[in-house]
Design an enzyme around this catalytic site. Structure first.
Site, PDB file in Angstrom:
ATOM      1  N   SER A  61       0.819  -1.223   0.000  1.00 16.82           N
ATOM      2  CA  SER A  61       0.000   0.000   0.000  1.00 16.82           C
ATOM      3  C   SER A  61       0.849   1.268   0.000  1.00 16.82           C
ATOM      4  CB  SER A  61      -0.940  -0.001   1.208  1.00 16.82           C
ATOM      5  OG  SER A  61      -1.854  -1.071   1.089  1.00 16.82           O
ATOM      6  N   ASP A 257      13.757   1.584  10.738  1.00 13.78           N
ATOM      7  CA  ASP A 257      13.140   1.484  12.067  1.00 13.78           C
ATOM      8  C   ASP A 257      13.978   0.713  13.083  1.00 13.78           C
ATOM      9  OD1 ASP A 257      12.588  -0.859  10.656  1.00 13.78           O
ATOM     10  OD2 ASP A 257      10.582  -1.121  11.493  1.00 13.78           O
ATOM     11  N   HIS A 438      -2.786  -2.692  -5.127  1.00  9.62           N
ATOM     12  CA  HIS A 438      -2.150  -4.017  -5.266  1.00  9.62           C
ATOM     13  C   HIS A 438      -3.247  -5.045  -5.048  1.00  9.62           C
ATOM     14  CE1 HIS A 438      -2.481  -4.600  -0.926  1.00  9.62           C
ATOM     15  NE2 HIS A 438      -2.015  -3.376  -0.779  1.00  9.62           N
TER      16      HIS A 438
END
Length: 504
Positions: A61, A257, A438
């Site tokens: 996404s 991250d 997608h």
């Protein structure tokens, strides 16, 4: 001729094989069938190199909305770095030149640290091997590698093989494996500083189990029931590979991250209570930007600034726009759609509808689709907006549960919402483009009949809802959507957008 434009993104709504695994095909969708029979439609590629990902990698996404809003293929970090390694342009990267030249001229050690696996989520062995080769080219003998073992994005005992591969490469290139530790410690992201301290003490103080054969040490860990992710610190007894004042460190993880905390304790912030202090004079290089607040670190591959996105360009023309979604996909129609920008543009309104508070979305497959639909129909009827983008999250979020009956309910809900929105849009003289970012709900089963919870590699639809009976829409990719929307609105696409106009 200019029209108002509605862009509807049905998240996870791919074009499947029309067999049992294709929930969208197998579920009654009367309005979707009506659209397919009455309006021009085509297919868009939404995965792999068509969206700036490695070939054969499924879209997602974030990447999808980035490409849709940008009107061009936005190459992801992994692809950019792969290309630089393959065509050797990495050798001209000014930060690479500065790192290795500094080490050579000052007789300092070079350290490579990062996730040593082929998982492809945080790092790449290809990049590490290339760094070793560059070290050899510069003639830097003191090249040390600190291996963080995976076992999450790879099999839990695959790490021994990666250490063997790396050792073999070092034989013909440069570098010594100085230390090994599980990602559980070195790549924490939840401020569990006691874990990070294990990695810090290994890297800086050489604290860990001494070993003369690093492959054998991995096997011994397995024999003790400790797999890759949780490998306790191992130190190579054959060399002193600790990180010292003024050394060069290259953290080769490209995903940010789980690279932040170790970077903080090595370069940003003393934590005396935890026994961790930053190292003076460290020449510290991050593969990509880990955190905008970090001071004094170098970045090998900086963030691409995506200028002149669809949202920005529409705003520059003084037009009004609305971005609407429920919580799960709100960031996608705002931050990602706008090229990684948090702040709304001028005359950009946003509506956030809270997603339902349930443990998993199979418990409420309709999610907040009906609420999104109601607010959107009201907004359409206000006749205020020149451009509207909406995301319906169900196909993706319920698709991820892998529960077939729940996905069927999600598809039914989306079909009903599409009808109400499109009919309202037609009544207010909007033209609409309906796409997906997608696939997901189009492939709910694996070959063996077990649930498939991942995205699919299938193309996605592109439906052009227009009053022009002679209109046609061509096949393309997600990057072609923004120029197509601008064509509907009677605007010329900016030069930054190299996507194609799909409507004829």
């Amino acid at each position: 001729m200019s029209k108002k434009a509605l862009l509807m993104i049905l998240d996870g709504w791919g074009l499947g094989d029309q067999k049992k695994d294709d929930v969208i095909f197998n579920t009654p969708t009367p309005y979707w069938d009506y659209l397919m029979n009455n309006y021009p439609h085509s297919q868009l590629q939404a995965s792999g190199e068509n969206v700036g990902l490695p070939d054969g990698q499924m879209g997602n996404s974030e990447v999808g909305h980035l490409n849709i809003g940008a009107g061009r293929v936005v190459y992801q970090d992994l692809v950019k770095i792969n290309r630089a390694c393959a065509d050797n342009s990495i050798l001209q990267n000014p930060e690479i030149v500065s790192a290795f030249s500094y080490a050579k001229e000052n007789g300092k050690s070079v350290h490579f640290m990062g996730l040593t696996s082929n998982g492809g989520v945080h790092s790449s062995m290809v990049h590490l091997f290339k760094l070793c080769d560059i070290s050899k080219e510069y003639g830097i003998d003191n090249t040390f590698i600190h291996c963080f073992m995976d076992g999450r994005d790879t099999d839990p005992k695959s790490g021994k093989g990666f250490i063997e591969e790396l050792s073999a490469h070092c034989e013909k290139s440069a570098g010594k494996i100085a230390s090994i530790i599980g990602r559980y410690y070195a790549m924490d992201r939840d401020k569990r500083w006691e874990r990070v301290k294990e990695a810090y003490d290994l890297l800086v103080n050489g604290q860990g189990k001494k070993a003369t054969d690093m492959v054998q040490a991995m096997q011994e860990s397995y024999d003790e029931g400790v797999t890759d992710e949780f490998i306790k610190p191992i130190v190579n007894a054959n060399c002193d590979g600790t990180i010292k004042e003024g050394d060069v460190v290259i953290f080769f993880n490209y995903r940010n991250d789980r690279a932040k905390e170790l970077t903080v304790v090595l370069t940003q912030q003393d934590m005396p209570e935890a026994g961790m202090h930053t190292i003076p004079g460290l020449q510290y290089y991050c593969m990509t930007p880990y955190d905008a607040s970090f001071k004094g670190v170098h970045i090998l591959f900086d963030k691409e600034n995506v200028a002149n996105t669809l949202g920005e360009y529409i705003a520059s023309k003084g037009l009004n726009q609305l971005h609407i979604a429920e919580t799960e996909k709100y960031a996608h129609v705002t931050f990602f759609f706008n090229g990684g920008r948090e702040t709304p543009f001028d005359n950009e309104d946003r509506i956030l509808v809270p997603s339902p508070k349930v443990a998993t979305y199979d418990l409420k497959p309709e999610m907040s689709a009906y609420e999104v639909k109601d607010k959107l129909v009201d907004a359409i009827n206000e006749n205020k907006y020149d451009f509207i983008v909406v995301n319906f999250a169900n196909g993706d979020m319920v698709g991820h549960t892998g529960i077939y009956e729940a996905i069927e309910k999600a598809v039914v809900a989306v079909d009903a919402c599409v009808k109400d929105v499109i009919e309202a849009a037609k009544a207010q003289d909007y033209e609409a483009i309906i796409i997906a970012d997608h696939g997901n709900a189009d492939r709910a089963l694996n070959e063996d009949g077990t649930p498939n919870t991942a995205h699919s590699l299938n193309p996605v639809p592109c439906v052009y809802v227009t009053g022009n009976k002679a209109a046609k829409v061509e096949d393309g990719r997600l990057a072609d959507v923004a120029p197509t929307i601008l064509k509907i609105m009677g605007l010329e696409a900016p030069a930054d957008m190299n996507g194609q106009i799909l409507i004829k």
